[in-house]
Design an enzyme around this catalytic site. Structure first.
Site, PDB file in Angstrom:
ATOM      1  N   HIS A 243      -9.272   0.845  -1.579  1.00 58.78           N
ATOM      2  CA  HIS A 243      -9.301   1.441  -0.239  1.00 58.78           C
ATOM      3  C   HIS A 243     -10.733   1.299   0.292  1.00 58.78           C
ATOM      4  O   HIS A 243     -11.693   1.631  -0.419  1.00 58.78           O
ATOM      5  CB  HIS A 243      -8.985   2.928  -0.302  1.00 58.78           C
TER       6      HIS A 243
ATOM      7  N   ASP B 230       1.787   3.945   2.865  1.00 55.57           N
ATOM      8  CA  ASP B 230       0.764   4.804   2.254  1.00 55.57           C
ATOM      9  C   ASP B 230       1.392   5.980   1.505  1.00 55.57           C
ATOM     10  O   ASP B 230       1.596   5.876   0.296  1.00 55.57           O
ATOM     11  CB  ASP B 230      -0.235   5.271   3.323  1.00 55.57           C
ATOM     12  N   ASP B 231       1.653   7.068   2.198  1.00 55.35           N
ATOM     13  CA  ASP B 231       2.267   8.262   1.588  1.00 55.35           C
ATOM     14  C   ASP B 231       3.414   8.702   2.492  1.00 55.35           C
ATOM     15  O   ASP B 231       3.296   9.692   3.246  1.00 55.35           O
ATOM     16  CB  ASP B 231       1.218   9.378   1.482  1.00 55.35           C
TER      17      ASP B 231
ATOM     18  N   HIS C 225       1.419   4.929  -2.389  1.00 57.13           N
ATOM     19  CA  HIS C 225       1.079   5.810  -3.506  1.00 57.13           C
ATOM     20  C   HIS C 225       2.376   6.484  -3.938  1.00 57.13           C
ATOM     21  O   HIS C 225       2.986   7.214  -3.141  1.00 57.13           O
ATOM     22  CB  HIS C 225       0.054   6.861  -3.073  1.00 57.13           C
TER      23      HIS C 225
ATOM     24  N   GLU D  49     -11.177   3.206   5.678  1.00 56.77           N
ATOM     25  CA  GLU D  49     -10.124   4.098   6.210  1.00 56.77           C
ATOM     26  C   GLU D  49     -10.840   5.156   7.055  1.00 56.77           C
ATOM     27  O   GLU D  49     -10.722   5.163   8.274  1.00 56.77           O
ATOM     28  CB  GLU D  49      -9.339   4.742   5.063  1.00 56.77           C
TER      29      GLU D  49
ATOM     30  N   HIS E  27       0.858  -1.189   0.000  1.00 58.98           N
ATOM     31  CA  HIS E  27       0.000   0.000   0.000  1.00 58.98           C
ATOM     32  C   HIS E  27       0.892   1.237   0.000  1.00 58.98           C
ATOM     33  O   HIS E  27       1.351   1.695   1.045  1.00 58.98           O
ATOM     34  CB  HIS E  27      -0.911  -0.046   1.239  1.00 58.98           C
TER      35      HIS E  27
HETATM   36  N1  ADE Z   1      -4.474   8.815  -1.929  1.00 53.00           N
HETATM   37  C1  ADE Z   1      -3.239   8.871  -1.426  1.00 53.00           C
HETATM   38  N2  ADE Z   1      -3.256   8.479  -0.151  1.00 53.00           N
HETATM   39  C2  ADE Z   1      -4.523   8.137   0.153  1.00 53.00           C
HETATM   40  C3  ADE Z   1      -5.172   7.647   1.302  1.00 53.00           C
HETATM   41  N3  ADE Z   1      -4.528   7.410   2.452  1.00 53.00           N
HETATM   42  N4  ADE Z   1      -6.500   7.434   1.248  1.00 53.00           N
HETATM   43  C4  ADE Z   1      -7.164   7.668   0.123  1.00 53.00           C
HETATM   44  N5  ADE Z   1      -6.611   8.131  -0.986  1.00 53.00           N
HETATM   45  C5  ADE Z   1      -5.294   8.365  -0.971  1.00 53.00           C
HETATM   46 ZN    ZN Z   2      -3.678   4.737   0.471  1.00 51.46          ZN
END
Ligand code: ADE
Ligand code: ZN
Length: 353
Positions: free
Chosen positions: A213, A294-295, A35, A216, A33
């Site tokens: 996703h 994630d990011d 991005h 969340e 996971h």
């Molecule tokens: N795009 C990038 N990170 C995300 C996240 N945590 N949830 C939804 N969309 C995303």
């Molecule tokens: Zn994500």
């Protein structure tokens, strides 16, 4: 020499205590996971802005970093999409991808399934092949260059229409883009999985693997929709399943992978603090969870940082850590051969992550 001869003089220097050299070994993990646009570090944002002659609305790194205080998913998405303005050329996408792989290799990542958001680039006038080819050109040799096998996942923005997603999927299939799966991301609440039934049917028909996703910020019912209506094999995040005991039982029985992102959940306030994160309860319930970043450029850490901070917040045993790593490998879309290779690597050594 004098000291030995005389026997009484003080040594001229203190003895040096030498720590035994314990070889450290990173836990081999699969990152499922991630991005790629969320790996753009502030320094790279400024470097790309300069290369492309783009004026950023921040005077410098300090001012940009000051904006990394998020109140929810949308407050992050606003900055995440705005910063993509610096990605203009194939080289920009390639440089961003190389930077992630280099850092991921240092974190112990041995297989990575990398999402990108083509619609976020097309809507800025960047051609589909520019963003896809830029990332894919680096992924093509990631195993030789970084020891990381990879898969590219095309993620679709759920706050846009299904028609837009279908059009982009058609474009990806027409250009024979090297994607192995599709995903669904962006603003979750109010954009349920059921909105994308035709998109997922089409992707399945095209032989692509399916993830989305769900759970969340959105409710547990979105996880059920993603499974029943979209037919996904994996759920990204999924932490809200803990609100629904019947769903937990179903996810455990079916061994559905949940790609959990602890630092992301804290930074986007899906949980109050890391100590409140449901990961230990999820493990105890027998859920198939893995740890992901994630990011990472926005949320304060890569996979290794997630593990380190989890260890500080909970008493995660070596067994738990190895289980999380094994779950990540089993839950990947890698070939059976690659999974066996990584599981061998995991089982052959001591865990020090
Ligand atoms: N795009 C990038 N990170 C995300 C996240 N945590 N949830 C939804 N969309 C995303
Ligand atoms: Zn994500």
């Amino acid at each position: 020499m004098d000291n030995f001869a005389g026997g009484t003089a003080a040594p001229e220097t203190e003895p040096v205590a030498v720590e035994p050299e314990v070889p450290t070994r990173l836990l081999p993990v699969a990152e499922l996971h991630l991005h790629i646009e969320g790996t753009l570090q502030p320094e790279l944002i400024f470097a790309l802005a300069e290369r492309n002659g783009i004026a950023l609305p921040y005077s410098g790194l300090e001012e940009l970093r000051a904006r990394y205080e998020f109140t929810d998913l949308q407050s992050f998405l606003d900055l995440y999409y705005a910063n993509m303005a610096v990605l203009q050329t194939e080289q920009d996408f390639a440089d961003m991808t190389r930077a992630y792989l280099e850092r991921a290799a240092a974190a112990g990542v041995r297989h990575a399934e990398i999402m990108m958001d083509p619609q976020a680039h097309i809507s800025r006038g960047i051609p589909l092949d520019t963003c896809v080819n830029g990332v894919a050109s680096v992924l093509a040799t990631s195993e030789e260059d970084y020891g990381i096998s990879t898969m590219l996942i095309a993620a679709f923005l759920r706050d846009l229409s299904e028609e837009s997603a279908l059009e982009v999927l058609d474009g990806l299939l027409a250009m024979n883009a090297p994607i192995g799966a599709i995903g669904l991301d962006s603003a979750e609440v109010g954009n349920p999985p059921s909105k994308f039934e035709r998109l997922y049917a089409k992707a399945r028909e095209a032989g692509l693997r399916l993830t989305a996703h769900a759970g969340e910020e959105g409710p547990a019912s979105y996880i059920i929709e993603a499974l029943d209506i979209l037919g996904v094999e994996r759920i990204d995040h999924g932490i809200r399943c803990m609100d629904d005991p019947d769903l937990v039982e179903r996810l455990v029985d079916a061994r559905i992978p949940l790609t959990v992102c602890p630092l992301s959940n804290v930074r986007l306030r899906a949980v109050d603090t890391l100590a409140d994160h449901p990961l230990p309860a999820m493990l105890a319930a027998g859920l198939n969870v893995s740890v992901n970043s994630d990011d990472p450029a926005y949320f304060g850490g890569y996979v290794d940082d997630n593990f380190t901070q989890l260890e500080a917040a909970f008493e995660l045993s070596d067994f738990d850590k190895a289980r999380l790593a094994a779950n990540s490998i089993h839950s990947s879309f890698a070939s059976e051969e690659r999974k066996a290779e990584l599981l061998d690597e995991l089982n052959s050594g001591e865990v020090t992550h």
